[in-house]
Design a protein around this motif. Structure first.
Motif, short mmCIF file in Angstrom:
data_model
loop_
_atom_site.label_atom_id
_atom_site.label_comp_id
_atom_site.label_asym_id
_atom_site.label_seq_id
_atom_site.Cartn_x
_atom_site.Cartn_y
_atom_site.Cartn_z
N THR A 95 0.81 -1.22 0.00
CA THR A 95 0.00 0.00 0.00
C THR A 95 0.85 1.27 0.00
OG1 THR A 95 -0.11 -0.01 2.42
CG2 THR A 95 -1.87 -1.15 1.22
N TRP A 96 2.16 1.14 -0.15
CA TRP A 96 3.06 2.30 -0.06
C TRP A 96 2.80 3.30 -1.17
CZ3 TRP A 96 6.22 3.91 3.66
CH2 TRP A 96 7.10 4.93 3.36
N GLN A 97 2.84 4.58 -0.81
CA GLN A 97 2.72 5.68 -1.76
C GLN A 97 3.87 6.63 -1.49
OE1 GLN A 97 0.43 5.89 -4.20
NE2 GLN A 97 1.42 7.73 -4.95
N SER A 98 4.67 6.92 -2.51
CA SER A 98 5.82 7.79 -2.31
C SER A 98 5.37 9.21 -1.99
CB SER A 98 6.72 7.80 -3.54
OG SER A 98 6.11 8.49 -4.58
N ALA A 99 6.28 9.96 -1.38
CA ALA A 99 5.96 11.34 -1.00
C ALA A 99 5.69 12.21 -2.22
CB ALA A 99 7.11 11.92 -0.17
N SER A 100 6.38 11.94 -3.32
CA SER A 100 6.19 12.75 -4.53
C SER A 100 4.92 12.37 -5.28
CB SER A 100 7.40 12.61 -5.46
OG SER A 100 7.44 11.29 -5.97
N GLY A 101 4.46 11.15 -5.08
CA GLY A 101 3.26 10.69 -5.77
C GLY A 101 3.51 10.17 -7.17
N GLN A 102 4.76 10.19 -7.62
CA GLN A 102 5.08 9.70 -8.96
C GLN A 102 5.05 8.17 -8.98
OE1 GLN A 102 8.89 11.31 -9.90
NE2 GLN A 102 8.10 13.38 -10.28
N THR A 155 6.83 2.77 -7.32
CA THR A 155 7.19 1.40 -7.67
C THR A 155 8.59 1.07 -7.17
OG1 THR A 155 5.82 1.60 -9.64
CG2 THR A 155 7.39 -0.21 -9.57
N ARG A 156 9.53 1.98 -7.34
CA ARG A 156 10.91 1.78 -6.88
C ARG A 156 10.97 1.63 -5.37
NH1 ARG A 156 13.76 6.62 -8.08
NH2 ARG A 156 12.42 6.54 -9.87
N GLU A 157 10.22 2.45 -4.65
CA GLU A 157 10.22 2.38 -3.19
C GLU A 157 9.55 1.11 -2.69
OE1 GLU A 157 8.67 6.06 -1.66
OE2 GLU A 157 10.43 7.19 -2.29
N LYS A 158 8.47 0.69 -3.34
CA LYS A 158 7.82 -0.56 -2.96
C LYS A 158 8.78 -1.74 -3.13
CE LYS A 158 2.98 0.42 -3.96
NZ LYS A 158 1.81 0.03 -4.76
N GLU A 159 9.49 -1.74 -4.24
CA GLU A 159 10.46 -2.81 -4.50
C GLU A 159 11.59 -2.78 -3.47
OE1 GLU A 159 11.63 -6.21 -6.24
OE2 GLU A 159 9.81 -5.10 -6.69
N TYR A 160 12.04 -1.59 -3.11
CA TYR A 160 13.09 -1.47 -2.10
C TYR A 160 12.62 -2.05 -0.77
CZ TYR A 160 16.18 0.46 1.40
OH TYR A 160 17.04 0.59 2.45
N ILE A 161 11.40 -1.72 -0.36
CA ILE A 161 10.86 -2.22 0.91
C ILE A 161 10.81 -3.75 0.90
CG2 ILE A 161 8.81 -2.30 2.39
CD1 ILE A 161 8.22 0.60 1.43
N ARG A 162 10.29 -4.32 -0.18
CA ARG A 162 10.21 -5.79 -0.26
C ARG A 162 11.59 -6.43 -0.25
NH1 ARG A 162 5.81 -4.67 -3.75
NH2 ARG A 162 7.19 -4.70 -5.55
#
Length: 122
Positions: free
Chosen positions: A22-29, A34-41
């Motif tokens: 459910t992650w949403q980046s601060a910039s909203g892009q 997608t990059r941040e979700k992949e990093y978390i996983r």
């Protein structure tokens, strides 16, 4: 590992994966999200697999505390990456001898709990 501890660890792992979903980046892009979700996983997968064979109860407790701290900091600041720490530079110490070892020891001790495993993996 006791069954209660095992359930707590698995619950943390599921919580991290749900946050990643459910992650949403601060910039909203979309690309950044997608990059941040992949990093978390990837970060969760790497750290949980690395610590899979830990049997010392105190070390398990430290890992659980680190995971909880990283979750809370990530959600609070809305960034999945570990926050940097600002310590005095090592340039003040001599390049060798007791002072350098003392500085390195102080830096290691003063590292926040949420960054204990970051340097080992990165």
């Amino acid at each position: 590992m006791t069954p209660a501890t095992r359930q707590e660890v698995l619950g943390l792992y599921r919580r991290v994966l749900r946050i990643a979903k459910t992650w949403q980046s601060a910039s909203g892009q979309t690309e950044e999200t997608t990059r941040e979700k992949e990093y978390i996983r990837n970060e969760a997968r790497t750290l949980f697999r690395k610590n899979r064979n830990v049997t010392d109860p105190n070390l398990i407790k430290q890992c659980i505390e680190e995971c909880e701290a990283r979750i809370e900091i990530g959600l609070h600041y809305n960034i999945p990456y570990p926050r940097p720490i600002h310590l005095p530079p090592m340039g003040l110490a001599h390049k060798q001898g007791r002072t350098l070892r003392h500085q390195e020891k102080l830096r290691k001790i003063s590292k926040p709990i949420y960054l204990k495993s970051h340097d080992e993996v990165s």
